[in-house]
Design a protein around this motif. Structure first.
Motif, PDB file in Angstrom:
ATOM      1  N   VAL A  29       0.839  -1.200   0.000  1.00 43.12           N
ATOM      2  CA  VAL A  29       0.000   0.000   0.000  1.00 43.12           C
ATOM      3  C   VAL A  29       0.877   1.254   0.000  1.00 43.12           C
ATOM      4  N   ALA A  30       1.936   1.280   0.807  1.00 42.16           N
ATOM      5  CA  ALA A  30       2.836   2.430   0.847  1.00 42.16           C
ATOM      6  C   ALA A  30       3.530   2.629  -0.501  1.00 42.16           C
ATOM      7  N   GLY A  31       3.898   1.547  -1.158  1.00 42.16           N
ATOM      8  CA  GLY A  31       4.523   1.642  -2.484  1.00 42.16           C
ATOM      9  C   GLY A  31       3.569   2.214  -3.516  1.00 42.16           C
ATOM     10  N   ILE A  32       2.320   1.795  -3.482  1.00 43.50           N
ATOM     11  CA  ILE A  32       1.321   2.312  -4.421  1.00 43.50           C
ATOM     12  C   ILE A  32       1.088   3.805  -4.178  1.00 43.50           C
ATOM     13  N   ILE A  33       0.995   4.209  -2.913  1.00 47.74           N
ATOM     14  CA  ILE A  33       0.802   5.623  -2.582  1.00 47.74           C
ATOM     15  C   ILE A  33       1.998   6.443  -3.063  1.00 47.74           C
ATOM     16  N   THR A  34       3.201   5.938  -2.891  1.00 53.06           N
ATOM     17  CA  THR A  34       4.404   6.636  -3.331  1.00 53.06           C
ATOM     18  C   THR A  34       4.416   6.813  -4.849  1.00 53.06           C
ATOM     19  N   ILE A  35       4.033   5.794  -5.578  1.00 54.19           N
ATOM     20  CA  ILE A  35       3.985   5.878  -7.043  1.00 54.19           C
ATOM     21  C   ILE A  35       2.951   6.906  -7.484  1.00 54.19           C
ATOM     22  N   GLN A  40       1.839  12.178  -9.969  1.00 54.70           N
ATOM     23  CA  GLN A  40       0.941  13.327 -10.017  1.00 54.70           C
ATOM     24  C   GLN A  40       1.649  14.638  -9.708  1.00 54.70           C
ATOM     25  N   ASN A  41       2.725  14.614  -8.964  1.00 55.48           N
ATOM     26  CA  ASN A  41       3.418  15.833  -8.541  1.00 55.48           C
ATOM     27  C   ASN A  41       4.858  15.804  -9.031  1.00 55.48           C
ATOM     28  N   SER A  42       5.053  16.113 -10.311  1.00 58.97           N
ATOM     29  CA  SER A  42       6.414  16.139 -10.825  1.00 58.97           C
ATOM     30  C   SER A  42       7.172  17.311 -10.208  1.00 58.97           C
ATOM     31  N   HIS A  43       8.440  17.144 -10.036  1.00 60.77           N
ATOM     32  CA  HIS A  43       9.267  18.162  -9.406  1.00 60.77           C
ATOM     33  C   HIS A  43       9.582  19.248 -10.420  1.00 60.77           C
ATOM     34  N   SER A  44       9.240  20.492 -10.099  1.00 62.78           N
ATOM     35  CA  SER A  44       9.409  21.590 -11.043  1.00 62.78           C
ATOM     36  C   SER A  44      10.871  22.014 -11.191  1.00 62.78           C
ATOM     37  N   MET A  45      11.729  21.609 -10.292  1.00 65.80           N
ATOM     38  CA  MET A  45      13.125  22.010 -10.374  1.00 65.80           C
ATOM     39  C   MET A  45      13.901  21.137 -11.360  1.00 65.80           C
TER      40      MET A  45
END
Length: 165
Positions: A29-35, A40-45
């Motif tokens: 479950v933690a792995g799925i949440i991390t993925i 969904q939130n790509s790093h803008s830097m």
């Protein structure tokens, strides 16, 4: 001798099998949440065209050197609803741009168009709302022949001296 007592409960009503199943299930479950968070939130830097941005650094250095040759200096002042940039030299530009780069996310970056106040060396933008963060600022004209770079925290220092270095 005392007779041994047998456990008559089925396996699914006991604690230990569920405890042993819960450990790997929580990791899945933690792995799925991390993925999900990562997609969904790509790093803008992180930039895809980092090579082109690296080449643009040389152009930026040239623009900063040109500002130094012109000996440009400004005074940046913030009021509750406006930002004023006062030039120490006679400039002929009708507008200047003030780019405010947010330290955390590019979604909060702002470019202010500073219009020249008639009869003075002041450039002003009205109806401005600034966040209480340490911005990376860039001042440049429309033709982008020169630029000044600095850092500025509007709340901590509402008046900032900018000079070409």
């Amino acid at each position: 001798m005392k007779p041994t007592q047998e456990d008559t409960k089925p396996w699914y009503k006991q604690f230990w099998p569920w405890m042993l199943i819960a450990l790997p299930a929580s990791a899945v479950v933690a792995g799925i949440i991390t993925i999900v968070i990562a997609t969904q939130n790509s790093h803008s830097m992180v930039k895809e065209d980092y090579y082109k941005e690296g080449l643009a650094i040389n152009k930026s250095i040239d623009r900063q050197q040109h500002a130094q040759e012109l000996n440009l200096a400004f005074e940046l002042n913030v009021a509750p609803d406006s930002v004023t940039l006062t030039s120490k030299q006679e400039l002929k530009h009708p507008v200047l741009y003030l780019f405010l780069q947010h330290p955390m996310t590019d979604k909060l970056d702002t470019t202010l168009v500073l219009n020249r106040v008639p009869g003075s060396q002041d450039y002003q933008a009205k109806e401005v709302s600034l966040l209480s963060v340490n911005y990376r600022i860039r001042v440049y004209p429309p033709d982008q022949k020169w630029e000044l770079l600095d850092r500025w925290h509007p709340e901590q220092s509402p008046n900032k001296a900018l000079k070409a270095r």
